[in-house]
Motif scaffolding. Structure first.
Motif, PDB file in Angstrom:
ATOM      1  N   ARG A  79       0.793  -1.067  -0.390  1.00 15.61           N
ATOM      2  CA  ARG A  79      -0.108  -0.228  -0.098  1.00 15.61           C
ATOM      3  C   ARG A  79       0.926   1.275   0.001  1.00 15.61           C
ATOM      4  NH1 ARG A  79      -4.068  -1.863   4.986  1.00 15.61           N
ATOM      5  NH2 ARG A  79      -2.315  -2.202   5.333  1.00 15.61           N
ATOM      6  N   ASN A  80       0.570   2.212  -0.320  1.00  9.91           N
ATOM      7  CA  ASN A  80       1.123   3.688  -0.102  1.00  9.91           C
ATOM      8  C   ASN A  80       1.844   3.814   1.327  1.00  9.91           C
ATOM      9  OD1 ASN A  80       0.769   4.632  -2.780  1.00  9.91           O
ATOM     10  ND2 ASN A  80      -1.322   5.865  -2.114  1.00  9.91           N
ATOM     11  N   HIS A 223       1.790  -0.371  -8.782  1.00 14.67           N
ATOM     12  CA  HIS A 223       0.435  -1.345  -7.917  1.00 14.67           C
ATOM     13  C   HIS A 223      -0.616  -1.714  -8.716  1.00 14.67           C
ATOM     14  CE1 HIS A 223       1.524   3.020  -5.340  1.00 14.67           C
ATOM     15  NE2 HIS A 223       1.247   1.771  -4.678  1.00 14.67           N
TER      16      HIS A 223
ATOM     17  N   ARG B 284       6.447  12.506  -3.372  1.00 10.51           N
ATOM     18  CA  ARG B 284       6.055  10.673  -3.563  1.00 10.51           C
ATOM     19  C   ARG B 284       7.042  10.118  -2.587  1.00 10.51           C
ATOM     20  NH1 ARG B 284       5.604   7.390  -8.292  1.00 10.51           N
ATOM     21  NH2 ARG B 284       7.910   8.473  -8.879  1.00 10.51           N
TER      22      ARG B 284
END
Lengths: 426, 284
Positions: A79-80, A223, B284
């Motif tokens: 996941r992020n 992803h 990011r």
């Protein structure tokens, strides 16, 4: 030794929370120096500042140990915030680990972003050389591959034009082309494929396939599970900075999707931003994937059920109930809605507690993040209406069972269809 | 299998020790990147300017005219028996290399933050190539100086052979200051705001418009603690012979320059591993 391209032993990277502030002004340091004695004093008086200190640190990576053989193509998923990018950065030597170590055999090329170091004032040709040098290519190497790079980038006659005059598509194509012709022993790639238009994306994917099957060691963050499936021979799932699973691609993807489920059920009780007379109240929203159970991540093309739990203070049944769930994409464009009135199912009478279930066959939305509203009407009056009640993630799936999906630049929906080839005899 | 990969380069990634010297072998391996970044800085600086590289001539020329008028003529500053324009330009050219180098080095790591947060290379390359880019202006304006020397009929001197030595000393000083300032600026952006002041301050403590002879003899060594004092007087001595032979002042300057340079490298290397954390990943 010698068998592994990458050996990672108990690798950890710790960050201070708030470390990502842009920069520190001298005044902060001075202020810090002044307040330090007071902090020390207050900790003497009972506060455990060491504990607080520990609270403000977090491990982006912790106790990561991995062995990667020469020639393996690894998919790194999670996941992020799971630590994928941090791991790539440590392996690329961009950031230093806090503890542990890694041993790397071979020249490493990292592609964390395409077009690093591109300068808008320089021409396409100049940027190719500059970017190549930044990525670690020798000048002769770049010169030797210039034709291939140009061929790939399709920038043609704009080669000597400053890139600031390029369209964004051209810019990205050129940037990726240089990167795609990097030929290190070990390639670290962070989700850089999602660039350019449809045909270019396909070309990039093809190029990555060549690289992946060309005997090079590759670690690939994405992803996009379809890409991971088609490129990788092994996948590693990171979660909370640690290795949660390491194994065959399909198993790892299943674990990843499981993980995503755990925070998939969204309670709505605490929402106060609702409208309506309250004749009925939404309590929870979640989605069920036919094959994977409760989830907040849906694959394009799979059968999905939206579940909306509700409750009501009414003693008896609710009458004339209408429910709808409209969805928006990230641009705020309305994608579709599920509505009992459209399906002719406005209900004359329902139980005061229960759930509405909307069954969707072959979920048609393209990968992305979508928000949804929940709306209900009882007896012609709005009963409960929550805007932005929940969101769902859609990831790429195999809608047609062919392995092909349109690129996202070509529409936000997949429509079920088939072709017929009709023969004309003349 | 083992044999097949035995010729691959191997490196270890681990938390580094706090004090590291310069890894010259690595720097050599990255020489092309130094070249390309220097080339980029030069190329970009004069793109979209109408006058282009002529700027490298105009600035020292304009300064020389102003100094000649105000200091040489009106204030009557002694130029050691040499025409004042020559006296000033000989010092202005090394000064401008230094000034440009520290100004641009200071911001260099921040300007190239995308590069630093996306790709590995020895970070010290950034201030090095910024300084090397300033050398181009130095060489161009050096051409101007040769013309001026010829115009005033200044003789060729054997001492001119010392010029490469003073040029190296100048670069050592500029790089040393650049290492310190660029590394400090990553953590404290205050540094960038002190640059205009630092430039002015350093200019006036350096014998550009005046000769170091106005400093009493016994204070010269102290005056030489400003490494640029030695560098600038060295240039003057080698080219036009003003100011007499370099003495204690020169030794002091050389010593300070070497300390500044070595200290700069050590400081830079010790902070280097925290640059990316301090700059942030830039999204990011």
């Amino acid at each position: 030794m010698g068998n592994y391209a990458i050996e990672i032993e108990d690798l950890g990277k710790q960050y201070k929370l708030g470390q990502f502030q842009k920069y520190k002004a001298l005044r902060d340091t001075i202020a810090g120096a002044f307040s330090a004695p007071f902090r020390a004093a207050s900790s003497l008086l009972g506060g455990s500042s060491r504990q607080k200190q520990a609270d403000r640190m977090f491990w982006a990576l912790k106790d990561v140990s991995l062995r990667i053989r020469h020639g393996e193509v690894i998919g790194l998923i999670g996941r992020n915030g799971a630590g994928k990018s941090t791991l790539l950065k440590v392996l690329s030597r961009i950031v230093e680990p806090t503890n542990g170590h890694a041993r790397i055999e071979g020249r490493v090329g990292s592609l964390l972003e395409v077009g690093v170091g591109f300068h808008p004032e320089l021409s396409g040709r100049e940027n190719i050389f500059l970017n190549g040098a930044i990525l670690g290519m020798k000048r002769e190497e770049i010169a030797g591959r210039l034709d291939m790079i140009l061929d790939f980038a399709e920038v043609g006659k704009f080669l000597d034009t400053p890139v600031k005059f390029y369209s964004s598509g051209m810019y990205v194509r050129l940037a990726f082309s240089v990167a795609a012709h990097l030929e290190p022993d070990i390639l670290l790639v962070d989700e850089v494929l999602a660039v350019g238009d449809a045909s270019f994306q396909k070309k990039c994917l093809g190029r990555m396939e060549d690289v992946a099957h060309g005997g090079r060691t590759v670690i690939f963050v994405s992803h996009n599970m379809a890409t991971i499936q088609s490129l990788c021979s092994r996948a590693i799932l990171l979660d909370g900075g640690t290795v949660a699973y390491d194994g065959a691609v399909n198993e790892t993807i299943t674990k990843y999707l499981d993980l995503v489920h755990s925070d998939a059920v969204l309670p709505l009780d605490s929402r106060t931003d609702r409208e309506g007379n309250g004749a009925l109240q939404f309590r929870k929203f979640y989605a069920i994937s036919k094959s994977r159970g409760i989830t907040d991540t849906i694959c394009t093309g799979e059968d999905v059920t939206f579940v909306v739990e509700y409750t009501s203070a009414a003693a008896g049944p609710l009458r004339n109930v209408s429910v709808s769930v409209p969805l928006w994409n990230h641009m705020g464009h309305h994608m579709f809605m599920c509505w009992t009135r459209m399906t002719g199912q406005d209900s004359a009478e329902i139980h005061p507690n229960g759930e509405f279930r909307a069954h969707i066959k072959r979920f048609p939305l393209m990968p992305g993040r979508y928000t949804l509203n929940l709306w209900s009407e009882v007896n012609g009056q709005i009963a409960d209406w929550i805007r932005n009640a929940a969101y769902i993630n859609v990831i790429e799936g195999d809608f047609f069972g062919t392995g092909y999906l349109a690129p996202s630049s070509h529409g936000g929906m997949v429509v079920d269809h088939y072709w017929e080839f009709v023969h004309h005899n003349d | 299998m083992k044999e097949q990969f035995s010729d691959l380069p191997v490196f270890e990634i681990r938390p580094s020790s706090a004090w590291r010297m310069l890894d010259l072998r690595e720097l050599w391996a990255y020489r092309e990147l130094i070249y390309f970044l220097t080339w980029r800085d030069i190329k970009v600086r004069y793109k979209q300017t109408a006058l282009g590289i002529a700027w490298a001539l105009l600035q020292p020329l304009a300064m020389m005219v102003v100094f000649t008028l105000f200091f040489g003529r009106l204030a009557g500053v002694s130029s050691q028996g040499v025409p004042y324009p020559v006296f000033a330009l000989v010092a202005l050219i090394p000064w401008q290399l230094f000034s440009r180098a520290i100004t641009e080095s200071t911001n260099s790591l921040v300007t190239d933050q995308r590069l630093i947060t996306r790709v590995y290379f020895p970070r010290i390359i950034v201030p090095i190539s910024t300084t090397l880019a300033a050398v181009v202006d130095f060489l161009v304006s050096g051409g101007l100086l040769i013309l001026l020397l010829a115009f005033y009929g200044m003789p060729l001197r054997l001492e001119m052979l010392w010029l490469p030595v003073f040029t190296v000393l100048l670069l050592v000083t500029a790089l040393g200051a650049g290492f310190w300032l660029s590394a400090l600026n990553v953590e404290y952006r205050d540094v960038m705001y002190t640059i205009p002041f630092l430039n002015q301050f350093w200019f006036f403590i350096t014998p550009v418009v005046y000769s170091s002879n106005i400093v009493p003899e016994r204070w010269r060594a102290v005056y030489g603690l400003n490494p640029l004092a030695g560098v600038v007087e060295g240039f003057r001595w080698a080219l036009i012979g003003g100011g007499g032979k370099p003495g204690p002042m020169m030794f002091a300057s050389t010593a300070v320059a070497i300390v500044l340079f070595t200290g700069g490298i050590i400081w830079f290397r010790s902070r280097e591993r925290r640059f990316v954390d301090a700059i942030g990943s830039g999204g990011r």
